[in-house]
Design a protein around this motif. Structure first.
Motif, PDB file in Angstrom:
ATOM      1  N   PRO A  36       0.961  -1.356   0.031  1.00 30.78           N
ATOM      2  CA  PRO A  36      -0.043  -0.109   0.161  1.00 30.78           C
ATOM      3  C   PRO A  36       0.864   1.346   0.018  1.00 30.78           C
ATOM      4  O   PRO A  36       1.814   1.425   0.848  1.00 30.78           O
ATOM      5  N   VAL A  37       0.515   2.339  -0.666  1.00 32.09           N
ATOM      6  CA  VAL A  37       1.072   3.690  -0.752  1.00 32.09           C
ATOM      7  C   VAL A  37       0.396   4.727  -0.614  1.00 32.09           C
ATOM      8  O   VAL A  37       0.602   6.093  -0.607  1.00 32.09           O
ATOM      9  N   ARG A  38      -0.980   4.479  -0.558  1.00 34.54           N
ATOM     10  CA  ARG A  38      -2.074   5.331  -0.393  1.00 34.54           C
ATOM     11  C   ARG A  38      -2.816   5.463   0.982  1.00 34.54           C
ATOM     12  O   ARG A  38      -3.323   4.407   1.266  1.00 34.54           O
ATOM     13  N   GLU A  39      -3.022   6.264   1.430  1.00 39.38           N
ATOM     14  CA  GLU A  39      -3.733   6.571   2.751  1.00 39.38           C
ATOM     15  C   GLU A  39      -5.227   6.075   2.651  1.00 39.38           C
ATOM     16  O   GLU A  39      -5.737   5.549   3.591  1.00 39.38           O
ATOM     17  N   ASN A  40      -6.156   6.336   1.574  1.00 39.93           N
ATOM     18  CA  ASN A  40      -7.256   5.931   1.334  1.00 39.93           C
ATOM     19  C   ASN A  40      -7.174   4.650   0.769  1.00 39.93           C
ATOM     20  O   ASN A  40      -6.735   4.197  -0.043  1.00 39.93           O
ATOM     21  N   ILE A  41      -7.433   3.698   2.136  1.00 38.92           N
ATOM     22  CA  ILE A  41      -7.684   2.153   2.032  1.00 38.92           C
ATOM     23  C   ILE A  41      -8.457   1.360   1.223  1.00 38.92           C
ATOM     24  O   ILE A  41      -8.589   0.153   1.004  1.00 38.92           O
ATOM     25  N   SER A  42      -9.621   2.507   0.942  1.00 39.74           N
ATOM     26  CA  SER A  42     -10.967   1.561   0.407  1.00 39.74           C
ATOM     27  C   SER A  42     -10.650   0.943  -0.891  1.00 39.74           C
ATOM     28  O   SER A  42     -11.143  -0.366  -1.141  1.00 39.74           O
ATOM     29  N   PRO A  43      -9.750   1.582  -1.831  1.00 38.63           N
ATOM     30  CA  PRO A  43      -9.411   0.649  -3.048  1.00 38.63           C
ATOM     31  C   PRO A  43      -8.837  -0.604  -2.781  1.00 38.63           C
ATOM     32  O   PRO A  43      -9.083  -1.582  -3.530  1.00 38.63           O
ATOM     33  N   LEU A  44      -7.844  -0.724  -1.813  1.00 42.46           N
ATOM     34  CA  LEU A  44      -7.177  -1.705  -1.566  1.00 42.46           C
ATOM     35  C   LEU A  44      -8.351  -3.008  -1.130  1.00 42.46           C
ATOM     36  O   LEU A  44      -8.233  -4.050  -1.319  1.00 42.46           O
ATOM     37  N   LYS A  45      -9.212  -2.415   0.033  1.00 39.00           N
ATOM     38  CA  LYS A  45     -10.271  -3.302   0.554  1.00 39.00           C
ATOM     39  C   LYS A  45     -10.955  -3.956  -0.637  1.00 39.00           C
ATOM     40  O   LYS A  45     -11.368  -5.124  -0.675  1.00 39.00           O
ATOM     41  N   ARG A  46     -11.407  -2.961  -1.560  1.00 39.79           N
ATOM     42  CA  ARG A  46     -12.318  -3.633  -2.696  1.00 39.79           C
ATOM     43  C   ARG A  46     -11.385  -4.630  -3.534  1.00 39.79           C
ATOM     44  O   ARG A  46     -11.930  -5.564  -3.901  1.00 39.79           O
ATOM     45  N   THR A  47     -10.180  -4.417  -3.696  1.00 33.69           N
ATOM     46  CA  THR A  47      -9.190  -5.580  -4.344  1.00 33.69           C
ATOM     47  C   THR A  47      -9.259  -6.820  -3.815  1.00 33.69           C
ATOM     48  O   THR A  47      -9.500  -7.935  -4.294  1.00 33.69           O
ATOM     49  N   ILE A  48      -8.920  -6.620  -2.241  1.00 37.35           N
ATOM     50  CA  ILE A  48      -8.958  -7.915  -1.704  1.00 37.35           C
ATOM     51  C   ILE A  48     -10.209  -8.487  -1.646  1.00 37.35           C
ATOM     52  O   ILE A  48     -10.249  -9.708  -1.850  1.00 37.35           O
ATOM     53  N   GLN A  49     -11.293  -7.697  -1.657  1.00 37.30           N
ATOM     54  CA  GLN A  49     -12.539  -8.670  -1.353  1.00 37.30           C
ATOM     55  C   GLN A  49     -12.883  -9.236  -2.916  1.00 37.30           C
ATOM     56  O   GLN A  49     -13.337 -10.420  -3.013  1.00 37.30           O
ATOM     57  N   GLN A  50     -12.650  -8.353  -3.972  1.00 35.80           N
ATOM     58  CA  GLN A  50     -12.767  -9.075  -5.375  1.00 35.80           C
ATOM     59  C   GLN A  50     -11.899 -10.407  -5.736  1.00 35.80           C
ATOM     60  O   GLN A  50     -12.378 -11.270  -6.132  1.00 35.80           O
ATOM     61  N   LEU A  51     -10.893 -10.055  -5.264  1.00 35.70           N
ATOM     62  CA  LEU A  51      -9.813 -11.404  -5.401  1.00 35.70           C
ATOM     63  C   LEU A  51     -10.339 -12.544  -4.591  1.00 35.70           C
ATOM     64  O   LEU A  51     -10.191 -13.663  -5.153  1.00 35.70           O
ATOM     65  N   ALA A  52     -10.756 -12.347  -3.473  1.00 37.45           N
ATOM     66  CA  ALA A  52     -11.271 -13.325  -2.500  1.00 37.45           C
ATOM     67  C   ALA A  52     -12.617 -14.045  -3.416  1.00 37.45           C
ATOM     68  O   ALA A  52     -12.717 -15.283  -2.945  1.00 37.45           O
ATOM     69  N   GLU A  53     -13.415 -13.279  -4.078  1.00 41.05           N
ATOM     70  CA  GLU A  53     -14.516 -13.863  -4.530  1.00 41.05           C
ATOM     71  C   GLU A  53     -14.143 -15.204  -5.753  1.00 41.05           C
ATOM     72  O   GLU A  53     -14.739 -15.940  -6.024  1.00 41.05           O
ATOM     73  N   HIS A  54     -12.755 -15.085  -6.067  1.00 44.38           N
ATOM     74  CA  HIS A  54     -12.158 -15.933  -6.982  1.00 44.38           C
ATOM     75  C   HIS A  54     -10.929 -16.750  -6.463  1.00 44.38           C
ATOM     76  O   HIS A  54     -10.035 -17.165  -7.156  1.00 44.38           O
ATOM     77  N   GLU A  55     -11.370 -16.750  -4.959  1.00 47.43           N
ATOM     78  CA  GLU A  55     -10.333 -17.443  -4.278  1.00 47.43           C
ATOM     79  C   GLU A  55      -8.681 -17.063  -4.320  1.00 47.43           C
ATOM     80  O   GLU A  55      -7.959 -17.920  -4.039  1.00 47.43           O
ATOM     81  N   ILE A  56      -8.422 -15.869  -4.688  1.00 45.48           N
ATOM     82  CA  ILE A  56      -7.022 -15.503  -4.884  1.00 45.48           C
ATOM     83  C   ILE A  56      -6.747 -14.752  -3.535  1.00 45.48           C
ATOM     84  O   ILE A  56      -7.376 -13.904  -3.101  1.00 45.48           O
ATOM     85  N   VAL A  57      -5.802 -15.152  -2.873  1.00 46.05           N
ATOM     86  CA  VAL A  57      -5.314 -14.454  -1.673  1.00 46.05           C
ATOM     87  C   VAL A  57      -3.994 -13.843  -1.745  1.00 46.05           C
ATOM     88  O   VAL A  57      -2.957 -14.005  -1.977  1.00 46.05           O
ATOM     89  N   PRO A  58      -4.092 -12.396  -1.839  1.00 46.35           N
ATOM     90  CA  PRO A  58      -2.809 -11.524  -2.033  1.00 46.35           C
ATOM     91  C   PRO A  58      -1.901 -11.787  -0.738  1.00 46.35           C
ATOM     92  O   PRO A  58      -2.563 -11.597   0.408  1.00 46.35           O
ATOM     93  N   LEU A  59      -0.783 -11.324  -0.947  1.00 50.70           N
ATOM     94  CA  LEU A  59       0.279 -10.936   0.223  1.00 50.70           C
ATOM     95  C   LEU A  59       0.095  -9.226   0.348  1.00 50.70           C
ATOM     96  O   LEU A  59       0.413  -8.538  -0.540  1.00 50.70           O
TER      97      LEU A  59
END
Length: 304
Positions: free
Chosen positions: A34-57
């Motif tokens: 993460p490099v941005r204070e606004n964490i919402s786009p990162l949360k959305r990305t984690i959630q969408q990846l999770a829908e396809h069983e992709i677990v990011p580091l």
């Protein structure tokens, strides 16, 4: 397994979200710092990846952009997303006491991201990790041999100071074809068509360059990057026209070399932009190149 390392900037995160439905979780584990204070786009990305069983580091102690301090400011911000991502602790060197202590607090339920050298004590500590990202050129061969669960990463993209400095083509890496031959290596990573060096934004674009990755079958499956550069009028004006000039060269070259490039959704987007004569902005263009690179790499792993 492919571990593309991306900064948590807008277009990098959008690239991952758009790819989530197209790439199997068995081939990819993105690493996001993460490099941005606004964490919402990162949360959305984690959630969408999770829908396809992709677990990011996710690097929980980032040291870039809005999080230059290198402290764990991310775990609390991602409360509620536990299990959808794997905490990853960035460790500068054996003297990085705060990061080492943070890693130990997870009792092995985290990944370690080694930035430089290691000593015996640090090797023993990170060998409890699920994954250890390591640049083979930054540690001794003895230390490398002792590390377990390794993800070998490197900065493969030869970034030029000016877009006009790019040659027509450059070698990227052969690690995707070679990593399985290394002991205790479970995957490999790179920074896609971006550099490891972080910058907030580029300077004015006197030349627009579009980067397109491909597997060179004649060079033992090494990956190369073809660079399509626009005309240079010595001014930063008309980026849209310069993009179309570079895009025309890309389309003509791909047509003239059938089968050379993997047919990806990213490549399809370039052709769609060429057909519509639409200029979406340089950040969007970079996002498409990232998508094509990741898809090309995962397609190669799937073939193997």
């Amino acid at each position: 397994m492919y571990f593309p390392i991306l900064k948590g900037k807008q277009n990098e995160l959008i690239a991952l979200r758009e790819l989530s439905a197209n790439i199997s979780a068995q081939y990819i584990k993105p690493v996001i710092e993460p490099v941005r204070e606004n964490i919402s786009p990162l949360k959305r990305t984690i959630q969408q990846l999770a829908e396809h069983e992709i677990v990011p580091l996710v690097v929980i102690n980032p040291s870039l952009g809005d999080y230059a301090g290198g402290e764990d400011l991310i775990s609390s911000l991602l409360e509620g997303e536990e299990g959808a991502y794997l905490p990853c602790v960035k460790i500068k060197n054996p003297q990085d006491v705060a990061a080492i202590s943070l890693f130990q607090s997870f009792d092995g339920r985290a990944a370690a991201y080694l930035e430089s050298s290691v000593d015996r004590a640090l090797v023993n500590i990170v060998n409890q990790s699920l994954y250890t990202l390591v640049n083979q050129t930054r540690v001794s061969s003895a230390a490398f041999a002792e590390l377990r669960n390794k993800v070998v990463y490197s900065d493969c993209f030869k970034k030029e100071v000016k877009n006009s400095d790019y040659s027509e083509e450059s070698l990227f890496s052969g690690m995707h074809a070679e990593y399985r031959r290394l002991d205790n290596v479970v995957g490999f990573g790179d920074f896609t068509i971006l550099s490891e060096d972080y910058s907030e934004s580029g300077g004015p674009a006197y030349v627009v360059a579009v980067h397109l990755s491909y597997i060179n079958r004649d060079e033992y499956d090494a990956m190369h990057v073809r660079h399509f550069s626009s005309y240079d009028d010595r001014t930063p004006t008309n980026p849209g026209g310069k993009f179309m000039d570079a895009l025309n060269k890309l389309v003509q070259y791909v047509h003239a070399n059938p089968g050379k490039f993997t047919e990806t959704t990213g490549l399809g987007e370039f052709f769609s932009l060429h057909g519509s004569r639409h200029y979406p902005g340089l950040g969007h263009v970079k996002k498409i190149s990232i998508k094509h690179h990741i898809e090309t790499t995962c397609s190669y792993i799937r073939e193997r």
